[in-house]
Design an enzyme around this catalytic site. Structure first.
Site, PDB file in Angstrom:
ATOM      1  N   ASN A 193     -10.248  -0.191  -0.061  1.00 28.27           N
ATOM      2  CA  ASN A 193      -8.825   0.013   0.226  1.00 28.27           C
ATOM      3  C   ASN A 193      -8.307  -0.381  -1.196  1.00 28.27           C
ATOM      4  O   ASN A 193      -8.250  -1.875  -1.268  1.00 28.27           O
ATOM      5  CB  ASN A 193      -8.205  -0.974   1.418  1.00 28.27           C
TER       6      ASN A 193
ATOM      7  N   HIS B  50      -3.412   7.301   2.675  1.00 25.77           N
ATOM      8  CA  HIS B  50      -3.568   5.839   2.248  1.00 25.77           C
ATOM      9  C   HIS B  50      -5.178   5.474   2.658  1.00 25.77           C
ATOM     10  O   HIS B  50      -5.288   5.799   3.732  1.00 25.77           O
ATOM     11  CB  HIS B  50      -2.625   4.820   2.394  1.00 25.77           C
TER      12      HIS B  50
ATOM     13  N   CYS C   7       0.915  -1.108   0.070  1.00 19.54           N
ATOM     14  CA  CYS C   7       0.029  -0.013  -0.067  1.00 19.54           C
ATOM     15  C   CYS C   7       0.797   1.011  -0.008  1.00 19.54           C
ATOM     16  O   CYS C   7       0.155   2.375  -0.264  1.00 19.54           O
ATOM     17  CB  CYS C   7      -0.935   0.079   1.214  1.00 19.54           C
TER      18      CYS C   7
HETATM   19  N1  ACO Z   1     -18.515  -8.284   9.718  1.00 23.98           N
HETATM   20  C1  ACO Z   1     -19.016  -8.570  11.081  1.00 23.98           C
HETATM   21  N2  ACO Z   1     -17.878  -8.856  11.881  1.00 23.98           N
HETATM   22  C2  ACO Z   1     -16.809  -8.842  11.790  1.00 23.98           C
HETATM   23  C3  ACO Z   1     -16.281  -8.643  10.629  1.00 23.98           C
HETATM   24  C4  ACO Z   1     -17.221  -8.387   9.498  1.00 23.98           C
HETATM   25  N3  ACO Z   1     -16.739  -8.033   8.248  1.00 23.98           N
HETATM   26  N4  ACO Z   1     -15.063  -8.729  10.541  1.00 23.98           N
HETATM   27  C5  ACO Z   1     -14.806  -8.947  11.761  1.00 23.98           C
HETATM   28  N5  ACO Z   1     -15.754  -9.000  12.678  1.00 23.98           N
HETATM   29  C6  ACO Z   1     -15.940  -9.540  14.140  1.00 23.98           C
HETATM   30  C7  ACO Z   1     -14.813 -10.235  14.660  1.00 23.98           C
HETATM   31  O1  ACO Z   1     -14.900 -11.578  14.396  1.00 23.98           O
HETATM   32  C8  ACO Z   1     -14.979  -9.988  15.922  1.00 23.98           C
HETATM   33  O2  ACO Z   1     -16.167 -10.655  16.526  1.00 23.98           O
HETATM   34  P1  ACO Z   1     -15.598 -11.444  18.133  1.00 23.98           P
HETATM   35  O3  ACO Z   1     -15.581 -10.358  18.990  1.00 23.98           O
HETATM   36  O4  ACO Z   1     -17.058 -12.096  18.329  1.00 23.98           O
HETATM   37  O5  ACO Z   1     -14.475 -12.303  17.810  1.00 23.98           O
HETATM   38  C9  ACO Z   1     -15.481  -8.516  16.024  1.00 23.98           C
HETATM   39  O6  ACO Z   1     -16.031  -8.111  14.842  1.00 23.98           O
HETATM   40  C10 ACO Z   1     -14.339  -7.547  16.337  1.00 23.98           C
HETATM   41  O7  ACO Z   1     -13.248  -7.906  15.424  1.00 23.98           O
HETATM   42  P2  ACO Z   1     -12.154  -6.822  15.374  1.00 23.98           P
HETATM   43  O8  ACO Z   1     -10.836  -7.272  14.483  1.00 23.98           O
HETATM   44  O9  ACO Z   1     -11.678  -6.455  16.954  1.00 23.98           O
HETATM   45  O10 ACO Z   1     -12.850  -5.530  14.729  1.00 23.98           O
HETATM   46  P3  ACO Z   1     -12.007  -4.101  14.651  1.00 23.98           P
HETATM   47  O11 ACO Z   1     -12.815  -2.991  15.318  1.00 23.98           O
HETATM   48  O12 ACO Z   1     -10.598  -4.093  14.891  1.00 23.98           O
HETATM   49  O13 ACO Z   1     -12.087  -3.870  13.087  1.00 23.98           O
HETATM   50  C11 ACO Z   1     -10.708  -3.987  11.151  1.00 23.98           C
HETATM   51  C12 ACO Z   1     -11.432  -4.896  12.344  1.00 23.98           C
HETATM   52  C13 ACO Z   1     -11.757  -3.126  10.431  1.00 23.98           C
HETATM   53  C14 ACO Z   1      -9.826  -4.772  10.182  1.00 23.98           C
HETATM   54  C15 ACO Z   1      -9.641  -2.745  11.768  1.00 23.98           C
HETATM   55  O14 ACO Z   1      -8.876  -3.780  12.623  1.00 23.98           O
HETATM   56  C16 ACO Z   1      -8.885  -2.290  10.832  1.00 23.98           C
HETATM   57  O15 ACO Z   1      -9.364  -1.352  10.189  1.00 23.98           O
HETATM   58  N6  ACO Z   1      -7.673  -2.603  10.737  1.00 23.98           N
HETATM   59  C17 ACO Z   1      -6.741  -1.818   9.790  1.00 23.98           C
HETATM   60  C18 ACO Z   1      -6.661  -2.933   8.814  1.00 23.98           C
HETATM   61  C19 ACO Z   1      -6.187  -2.075   7.652  1.00 23.98           C
HETATM   62  O16 ACO Z   1      -6.092  -0.904   7.133  1.00 23.98           O
HETATM   63  N7  ACO Z   1      -5.386  -2.735   6.616  1.00 23.98           N
HETATM   64  C20 ACO Z   1      -4.973  -2.547   5.486  1.00 23.98           C
HETATM   65  C21 ACO Z   1      -3.771  -1.550   5.743  1.00 23.98           C
HETATM   66  S1  ACO Z   1      -2.411  -2.234   4.862  1.00 23.98           S
HETATM   67  C22 ACO Z   1      -2.897  -2.376   3.411  1.00 23.98           C
HETATM   68  O17 ACO Z   1      -3.668  -1.344   3.017  1.00 23.98           O
HETATM   69  C23 ACO Z   1      -2.523  -3.463   2.561  1.00 23.98           C
END
Ligand code: ACO
Length: 339
Positions: A292, A262, A119
């Site tokens: 993304n 980004h 990214c």
């Molecule tokens: N729909 C519904 N529920 C979901 C989903 C979904 N799509 N995905 C995860 N959950 C659930 C999980 O299973 C978890 O449930 P549980 O508590 O019963 O286990 C709950 O939601 C919370 O999961 P978390 O992983 O803690 O959710 P979080 O608030 O951290 O959000 C996210 C997840 C959106 C991925 C966040 O961590 C994030 O944005 N991280 C950065 C990721 C990123 O930017 N990646 C790309 C950057 S690098 C690049 O661009 C290649």
């Protein structure tokens, strides 16, 4: 200082282009495949829909179309281009897709190569291209950021598949005198020791070649991500690198016309903007439309805001890319526009 280095002391951003796949995929549509919902995805990421490469499209055609649009805006003949750098982690050909782009856009005098930095790729490619222009060896470059992560996500893993989309964006960059320089400063970083939290790794599939010898079959595992670790990395490192850059360039956040990060997650954008007290109106975001798109997010967002006249010639933009590697960087850029 000789005449050549006097002329080419900077590089100006003089054209932009982008190309998105025609096929849309909404949050609601994804919820037919994995257990998720529009409200979960929107509230956690800001993403509403994304584009996915369909049957008559490819990473190469998207990249070529984005490049053509940038060249057209710049008013260049394709034959006058010296360099094409294609930032992508998802080429159509592992040997490199940039030469195919070169052929499709008719830039027969350009050298073309791929650059991989996930990214952060577009930012790394922009800075790489600028070095060729600044040292006087080349005059015109097209820098493309393009990715097709839809091929590499596990569409049954709701933690990752909702985040990504496909797309391509491009910038036309021209060697220029110091007064018109559009890349005012930059910082680039890598840390492989933290790379485990976001991988698109080769499968460890060793097959028998002949008796006593094996080979590793060329296959990749789908994207594996520890979302919370990546989130923490972004909200810690992006403000730090931006602060370092602003200090180095003697620039205050109030001097900026735009913050262009980004496009990974709206919450990351908001957190960084808040850290610098940059108002929401100056933070560029199109996450709700495209998700993304990896190396494409920065040039696609730039092109959108240039074409709808939000970004005007002379505007000062702080931009930052971050992602797998881990890799991250920031640049202070000025949009020049066609000359
Ligand atoms: N729909 C519904 N529920 C979901 C989903 C979904 N799509 N995905 C995860 N959950 C659930 C999980 O299973 C978890 O449930 P549980 O508590 O019963 O286990 C709950 O939601 C919370 O999961 P978390 O992983 O803690 O959710 P979080 O608030 O951290 O959000 C996210 C997840 C959106 C991925 C966040 O961590 C994030 O944005 N991280 C950065 C990721 C990123 O930017 N990646 C790309 C950057 S690098 C690049 O661009 C290649």
């Amino acid at each position: 200082m000789d005449k050549t280095s006097k002329i080419f002391e900077g590089s100006a951003l003089v054209g932009s282009g982008s190309c998105l796949p025609t096929q849309s995929l909404t949050n609601e549509q994804i919820s037919h495949r994995v257990e998720t919902s529009d409200s979960w995805i929107k509230s956690r990421t800001g993403i509403g829909t994304r584009r996915v490469v369909g049957e008559n499209e490819s990473l190469t055609t998207l990249s070529s179309n984005a490049a053509k649009a940038a060249i057209e805006m710049a008013g260049w003949s394709p034959k006058t281009i010296d360099l094409i750098v294609l930032a992508t982690s998802t080429p159509d050909d592992l040997f490199g897709s940039a030469p195919q782009v070169q052929a499709q856009i008719g830039s027969k005098n350009a050298v073309a190569f791929d650059l991989t930095a996930a990214c952060s790729g577009f930012l790394f490619a922009l800075i790489t291209a600028a070095q060729f222009l600044r040292n006087g060896t080349m005059k015109r470059a097209v820098v493309i950021g393009a990715d097709q992560l839809s091929s590499w996500v596990d569409w049954d893993d709701r933690r990752t598949c909702v985040l990504f989309g496909d797309g391509a964006g491009a910038i036309a960059l021209e060697a220029t005198e110091h007064e018109k320089n559009g890349i005012l400063g930059f910082e680039l970083k890598s840390d492989g020791s933290r790379g485990e939290c976001l991988r698109l790794s080769k499968t460890k599939n060793h097959l028998t070649l002949v008796d006593g010898s094996t080979y590793q079959k060329g296959e990749f595992q789908p994207i594996a991500m520890n979302g919370q670790e990546v989130y923490k990395f972004a909200v810690r490192e992006v403000p730090a690198i931006l602060q370092k850059l602003l200090d180095k360039e003697n620039t205050s956040p109030a001097d900026l016309d735009w913050l262009l990060l980004h496009q990974a997650n709206q919450r990351i954008l908001d957190s960084v903007a808040e850290r610098f007290s940059i108002p929401h109106s100056k933070v560029l975001s199109n996450l709700k439309n495209y998700g993304n798109t990896s190396a494409a997010t920065i040039p696609v967002m730039l092109d959108e805001a240039i074409r709808d006249s939000r970004i005007k010639p002379g505007n000062l933009i702080a931009t930052s890319g971050f992602g797998a590697g881990l890799s991250w960087g920031a640049a202070l850029i000025k949009w020049q526009g066609p000359t």
